[in-house]
Design a protein around this motif. Structure first.
Motif, PDB file in Angstrom:
ATOM      1  N   SER A  30       0.838  -1.195   0.000  1.00 42.86           N
ATOM      2  CA  SER A  30       0.000   0.000   0.000  1.00 42.86           C
ATOM      3  C   SER A  30       0.873   1.245   0.000  1.00 42.86           C
ATOM      4  CB  SER A  30      -0.907   0.016   1.239  1.00 42.86           C
ATOM      5  OG  SER A  30      -1.694  -1.158   1.316  1.00 42.86           O
ATOM      6  N   THR A  31       0.304   2.357  -0.449  1.00 44.44           N
ATOM      7  CA  THR A  31       1.020   3.633  -0.374  1.00 44.44           C
ATOM      8  C   THR A  31       1.238   3.984   1.098  1.00 44.44           C
ATOM      9  OG1 THR A  31      -0.016   4.402  -2.416  1.00 44.44           O
ATOM     10  CG2 THR A  31       0.959   6.081  -0.983  1.00 44.44           C
ATOM     11  N   PRO A  32       2.459   4.351   1.499  1.00 43.29           N
ATOM     12  CA  PRO A  32       2.711   4.694   2.902  1.00 43.29           C
ATOM     13  C   PRO A  32       1.744   5.760   3.398  1.00 43.29           C
ATOM     14  CG  PRO A  32       4.765   4.556   1.688  1.00 43.29           C
ATOM     15  CD  PRO A  32       3.676   4.452   0.674  1.00 43.29           C
ATOM     16  N   ALA A  33       1.342   5.646   4.665  1.00 43.02           N
ATOM     17  CA  ALA A  33       0.331   6.547   5.221  1.00 43.02           C
ATOM     18  C   ALA A  33       0.764   8.009   5.191  1.00 43.02           C
ATOM     19  CB  ALA A  33       0.008   6.119   6.658  1.00 43.02           C
ATOM     20  N   HIS A  34       2.078   8.252   5.289  1.00 40.94           N
ATOM     21  CA  HIS A  34       2.556   9.637   5.353  1.00 40.94           C
ATOM     22  C   HIS A  34       2.815  10.238   3.969  1.00 40.94           C
ATOM     23  CE1 HIS A  34       6.255   7.316   4.948  1.00 40.94           C
ATOM     24  NE2 HIS A  34       6.870   8.417   4.558  1.00 40.94           N
ATOM     25  N   ILE A  35       2.538   9.482   2.910  1.00 40.63           N
ATOM     26  CA  ILE A  35       2.752   9.979   1.548  1.00 40.63           C
ATOM     27  C   ILE A  35       1.434   9.936   0.787  1.00 40.63           C
ATOM     28  CG2 ILE A  35       3.899   9.532  -0.659  1.00 40.63           C
ATOM     29  CD1 ILE A  35       6.272   8.453   0.843  1.00 40.63           C
ATOM     30  N   SER A  36       1.110  11.024   0.125  1.00 43.96           N
ATOM     31  CA  SER A  36      -0.089  11.088  -0.703  1.00 43.96           C
ATOM     32  C   SER A  36       0.293  10.783  -2.151  1.00 43.96           C
ATOM     33  CB  SER A  36      -0.733  12.474  -0.619  1.00 43.96           C
ATOM     34  OG  SER A  36      -1.678  12.666  -1.647  1.00 43.96           O
ATOM     35  N   ALA A  37      -0.329   9.755  -2.720  1.00 45.65           N
ATOM     36  CA  ALA A  37      -0.047   9.422  -4.117  1.00 45.65           C
ATOM     37  C   ALA A  37      -0.440  10.585  -5.031  1.00 45.65           C
ATOM     38  CB  ALA A  37      -0.800   8.154  -4.519  1.00 45.65           C
ATOM     39  N   GLY A  38      -1.514  11.305  -4.669  1.00 46.49           N
ATOM     40  CA  GLY A  38      -1.921  12.462  -5.450  1.00 46.49           C
ATOM     41  C   GLY A  38      -0.877  13.557  -5.431  1.00 46.49           C
ATOM     42  N   ALA A  39      -0.248  13.764  -4.258  1.00 51.09           N
ATOM     43  CA  ALA A  39       0.802  14.785  -4.155  1.00 51.09           C
ATOM     44  C   ALA A  39       2.030  14.383  -4.968  1.00 51.09           C
ATOM     45  CB  ALA A  39       1.183  14.994  -2.688  1.00 51.09           C
ATOM     46  N   VAL A  40       2.352  13.096  -4.976  1.00 48.47           N
ATOM     47  CA  VAL A  40       3.484  12.614  -5.778  1.00 48.47           C
ATOM     48  C   VAL A  40       3.212  12.851  -7.256  1.00 48.47           C
ATOM     49  CG1 VAL A  40       4.763  10.565  -6.491  1.00 48.47           C
ATOM     50  CG2 VAL A  40       4.208  10.895  -4.078  1.00 48.47           C
ATOM     51  N   ARG A  41       1.999  12.514  -7.695  1.00 50.91           N
ATOM     52  CA  ARG A  41       1.643  12.716  -9.104  1.00 50.91           C
ATOM     53  C   ARG A  41       1.703  14.201  -9.473  1.00 50.91           C
ATOM     54  NH1 ARG A  41      -1.086   9.507 -12.596  1.00 50.91           N
ATOM     55  NH2 ARG A  41      -1.664   8.081 -10.888  1.00 50.91           N
ATOM     56  N   ALA A  42       1.162  15.045  -8.590  1.00 49.62           N
ATOM     57  CA  ALA A  42       1.168  16.490  -8.861  1.00 49.62           C
ATOM     58  C   ALA A  42       2.589  17.029  -8.953  1.00 49.62           C
ATOM     59  CB  ALA A  42       0.390  17.225  -7.771  1.00 49.62           C
ATOM     60  N   GLN A  43       3.477  16.534  -8.077  1.00 51.73           N
ATOM     61  CA  GLN A  43       4.865  16.978  -8.095  1.00 51.73           C
ATOM     62  C   GLN A  43       5.542  16.578  -9.398  1.00 51.73           C
ATOM     63  OE1 GLN A  43       5.943  18.580  -5.193  1.00 51.73           O
ATOM     64  NE2 GLN A  43       7.782  19.228  -6.280  1.00 51.73           N
ATOM     65  N   HIS A  82       1.393   8.059 -15.622  1.00 50.76           N
ATOM     66  CA  HIS A  82       0.460   6.966 -15.371  1.00 50.76           C
ATOM     67  C   HIS A  82       1.223   5.772 -14.792  1.00 50.76           C
ATOM     68  CE1 HIS A  82       1.959   6.301 -19.497  1.00 50.76           C
ATOM     69  NE2 HIS A  82       1.798   5.010 -19.243  1.00 50.76           N
ATOM     70  N   ASP A  83       0.461   4.758 -14.384  1.00 50.42           N
ATOM     71  CA  ASP A  83       1.026   3.562 -13.747  1.00 50.42           C
ATOM     72  C   ASP A  83       1.952   3.954 -12.594  1.00 50.42           C
ATOM     73  OD1 ASP A  83       1.274   0.839 -13.380  1.00 50.42           O
ATOM     74  OD2 ASP A  83       3.055   0.678 -14.659  1.00 50.42           O
ATOM     75  N   LEU A  84       1.474   4.855 -11.737  1.00 51.36           N
ATOM     76  CA  LEU A  84       2.252   5.335 -10.595  1.00 51.36           C
ATOM     77  C   LEU A  84       2.036   4.420  -9.392  1.00 51.36           C
ATOM     78  CD1 LEU A  84       3.932   7.518  -9.078  1.00 51.36           C
ATOM     79  CD2 LEU A  84       1.767   8.720  -8.661  1.00 51.36           C
ATOM     80  N   HIS A  85       3.121   3.983  -8.798  1.00 52.33           N
ATOM     81  CA  HIS A  85       3.046   3.134  -7.606  1.00 52.33           C
ATOM     82  C   HIS A  85       4.059   3.644  -6.578  1.00 52.33           C
ATOM     83  CE1 HIS A  85       0.626   0.115  -9.724  1.00 52.33           C
ATOM     84  NE2 HIS A  85       1.454   0.294 -10.750  1.00 52.33           N
ATOM     85  N   VAL A  86       3.630   3.716  -5.326  1.00 55.04           N
ATOM     86  CA  VAL A  86       4.522   4.068  -4.218  1.00 55.04           C
ATOM     87  C   VAL A  86       4.285   3.024  -3.134  1.00 55.04           C
ATOM     88  CG1 VAL A  86       5.218   5.820  -2.547  1.00 55.04           C
ATOM     89  CG2 VAL A  86       4.287   6.521  -4.773  1.00 55.04           C
ATOM     90  N   TRP A  87       5.354   2.407  -2.628  1.00 50.18           N
ATOM     91  CA  TRP A  87       5.180   1.364  -1.623  1.00 50.18           C
ATOM     92  C   TRP A  87       6.393   1.307  -0.702  1.00 50.18           C
ATOM     93  CZ3 TRP A  87       6.860   0.704  -6.516  1.00 50.18           C
ATOM     94  CH2 TRP A  87       7.986  -0.097  -6.741  1.00 50.18           C
ATOM     95  N   THR A  88       6.218   0.616   0.411  1.00 50.32           N
ATOM     96  CA  THR A  88       7.288   0.430   1.384  1.00 50.32           C
ATOM     97  C   THR A  88       7.843  -0.975   1.247  1.00 50.32           C
ATOM     98  OG1 THR A  88       6.215   1.943   2.944  1.00 50.32           O
ATOM     99  CG2 THR A  88       7.893   0.470   3.830  1.00 50.32           C
ATOM    100  N   VAL A  89       9.154  -1.075   1.105  1.00 50.95           N
ATOM    101  CA  VAL A  89       9.808  -2.378   1.049  1.00 50.95           C
ATOM    102  C   VAL A  89       9.978  -2.914   2.460  1.00 50.95           C
ATOM    103  CG1 VAL A  89      11.869  -3.639   0.329  1.00 50.95           C
ATOM    104  CG2 VAL A  89      10.994  -1.763  -1.078  1.00 50.95           C
ATOM    105  N   THR A  90      10.531  -2.077   3.331  1.00 55.95           N
ATOM    106  CA  THR A  90      10.670  -2.358   4.750  1.00 55.95           C
ATOM    107  C   THR A  90      10.832  -1.018   5.441  1.00 55.95           C
ATOM    108  OG1 THR A  90      11.844  -3.731   6.387  1.00 55.95           O
ATOM    109  CG2 THR A  90      13.188  -2.593   4.735  1.00 55.95           C
ATOM    110  N   SER A  91      10.955  -0.996   6.748  1.00 53.68           N
ATOM    111  CA  SER A  91      11.041   0.276   7.462  1.00 53.68           C
ATOM    112  C   SER A  91      12.170   1.139   6.911  1.00 53.68           C
ATOM    113  CB  SER A  91      11.275   0.032   8.958  1.00 53.68           C
ATOM    114  OG  SER A  91      10.203  -0.679   9.516  1.00 53.68           O
TER     115      SER A  91
END
Length: 351
Positions: free
Chosen positions: A264-277, A288-297
Motif C-alpha cells: 500500500s502507499t505509505p500513510a505519510h505519503i499522498s499518491a496524489g501529491a506525488v503525481r502532482a509533483q 500513469h502507472d504510478l506506484h509508491v510502496w514500502t519495502v521495509t522500514s
C-alpha cells in the motif's frame, strides 16, 4: 517503448557518489535516444539515466540490526523474570500475574524472533532476492502482533470466568512479584525505546514489552486492592483492562505490517501529491502507472511511466523526477519515459 530508468536493487552496483551529491542521472550526461519503428508508430526513447551519483543505494532498512544489544538485554531480562512470574502466579493464585506471564512468554518469542530477523535480514541480496531478506522484518512484526491478539483473547476469556467465580489470591506475594516485574519491564522498554522509532521489527518487540509494563502496573494496583479492600474481582478486572490496552497496539502493528505486505502507499505519503509533483516538472505531459510502496522500514520505492515527447529533454526530466521524489523521502525510483501514448501496449494500465 521507453526503457526503464531504474535505481532499484538490481542496479545498485553504483559508482561512488559524486561530490556535492549530484542527482542520479548525472552519471550518464548524454542520453541515447533511439527512434525504433515497429509498425506501431511509437517512438521508443531510451534515456538511460542509470547513474547513482546522488546516493549509493543502500537497502538497509530499520531492521533492528543496529539495536541488537538492546534486544539481547531485553531478552535476558524477560526470560529470567518469566520464570519468576510463572512461579509467583501459581503460588499466589493470581490470574493477573499469570496473564502477565503469558504476555512475557510471547515477549520471549517476539524478542527472539526480532533478534533473528535483525541478523537474517542483513544477509546479502541474491539474483533471485534482489531486495535481500528485508521483508522478514515485516513478517516478524505481523507475527508478533497476531500472537499478541491471540494471547489477549485467551486472557480475556479466562478473566470473564474468574469474574463469575472469584478465587482467593495471595495478595502479598502477588504485590512483590508485580512490583519487581515493573522494574524489569522498565529496563527492557528503555533498552528498546530508541530502536522502536526506526524499525517496525524493534517496535513489535517494544510493544510487547510496553504491554507487559502496563500489565505489571495493573497487577500492582490489583494486588493493593485485594490486600486492603478484599475485592477479589480486582485481579481479573486488572487483567482485562491491561489486555484491552495491549490489543490496541497489537492491532495497529498488524495493520501496518499488512499494509506493507500489500504494498500500500505509505500513510505519510499522498499518491496524489506525488503525481502532482511529477506532472509539474516542465516537459512531462502526463504520468500513469504510478506506484509508491514500502519495502521495509525506511525503504520506500516508487515506479511510474511518464510521457515526455521531446527526446532531448529526457535526461533533464529524469534528473528532476529523482530530485522531486527525494522531497518525499523516496530514493528507490524506477521511471519509464515514453515519447507517445502507448494505449495498445499498455491497455491494462489505462483501464
Amino acid at each position: 517503448m521507453g526503457a526503464s530508468h531504474h535505481t532499484g536493487p538490481e542496479r545498485d552496483r553504483a559508482p561512488s557518489p559524486a561530490p556535492g551529491g549530484a542527482p542520479d542521472a548525472h552519471a550518464h550526461p548524454h542520453p541515447h535516444v533511439h527512434g525504433h519503428g515497429h509498425g506501431h508508430g511509437h517512438g521508443h526513447s531510451h534515456g538511460h539515466g542509470h547513474g547513482h551519483g546522488g546516493h549509493g543505494h543502500s537497502h538497509a532498512g530499520g531492521d533492528g540490526a543496529g539495536h541488537a544489544g538492546g534486544l539481547r538485554l531485553a531478552l535476558v531480562l524477560t526470560v529470567v523474570f518469566l520464570v519468576v512470574e510463572i512461579v509467583g502466579g501459581v503460588l499466589a493464585n493470581s490470574l493477573a500475574l499469570l496473564a502477565d506471564a503469558g504476555h512475557m512468554f510471547t515477549d520471549v518469542a517476539a524478542l527472539s524472533l526480532s533478534l533473528f530477523v535483525a541478523w537474517f535480514s542483513r544477509q546479502p541480496e541474491t539474483p533471485r532476492r534482489t531486495y535481500g531478506y528485508l521483508r522478514w522484518e515485516i513478517l516478524a512484526a505481523f507475527l508478533n502482533g497476531a500472537t499478541l491478539l491471540l494471547i489477549s483473547g485467551w486472557i480475556i476469556s479466562e478473566a470473564l470466568l474468574r469474574l463469575r467465580h472469584p478465587e482467593p489470591v495471595a495478595s502479598g506475594l502477588m504485590l512483590v512479584v508485580a512490583a519487581a516485574s515493573v522494574g524489569t519491564n522498565l529496563a527492557s522498554a528503555y533498552a528498546l525505546h530508541g530502536g522502536s522509532r526506526e524499525s517496525l521489527n524493534v517496535r513489535g518487540a517494544y510493544i510487547h514489552v510496553l504491554g507487559d509494563l502496563l500489565g505489571s502496573v495493573g497487577t500492582v494496583i490489583a494486588a493493593l486492592l485485594v490486600r486492603y479492600t478484599g475485592w477479589l474481582a480486582a485481579d481479573p478486572v486488572a487483567s482485562i483492562v491491561m489486555t484491552v490496552l495491549i490489543m490496541r497496539g497489537a492491532w495497529r502493528l498488524v495493520r501496518e505490517s499488512v499494509d506493507i505486505l500489500l504494498e500500500s502507499t505509505p500513510a505519510h505519503i499522498s499518491a496524489g501529491a506525488v503525481r502532482a509533483q511529477l506532472t509539474a516538472i516542465p516537459g512531462i505531459e502526463s504520468v500513469h502507472d504510478l506506484h509508491v510502496w514500502t519495502v521495509t522500514s525506511g525503504v520506500i520505492a516508487m515506479s511510474a511511466h511518464a510521457i515526455v515527447r521531446e527526446p532531448e529533454r529526457h535526461q533533464h526530466v529524469l534528473e528532476h523526477m529523482h530530485d522531486a521524489m527525494r522531497l518525499f523521502g523516496i530514493d528507490h525510483v524506477t521511471i519509464q519515459l515514453e515519447r507517445q501514448e502507448m494505449y495498445e501496449r499498455e491497455r491494462h494500465l489505462h483501464q
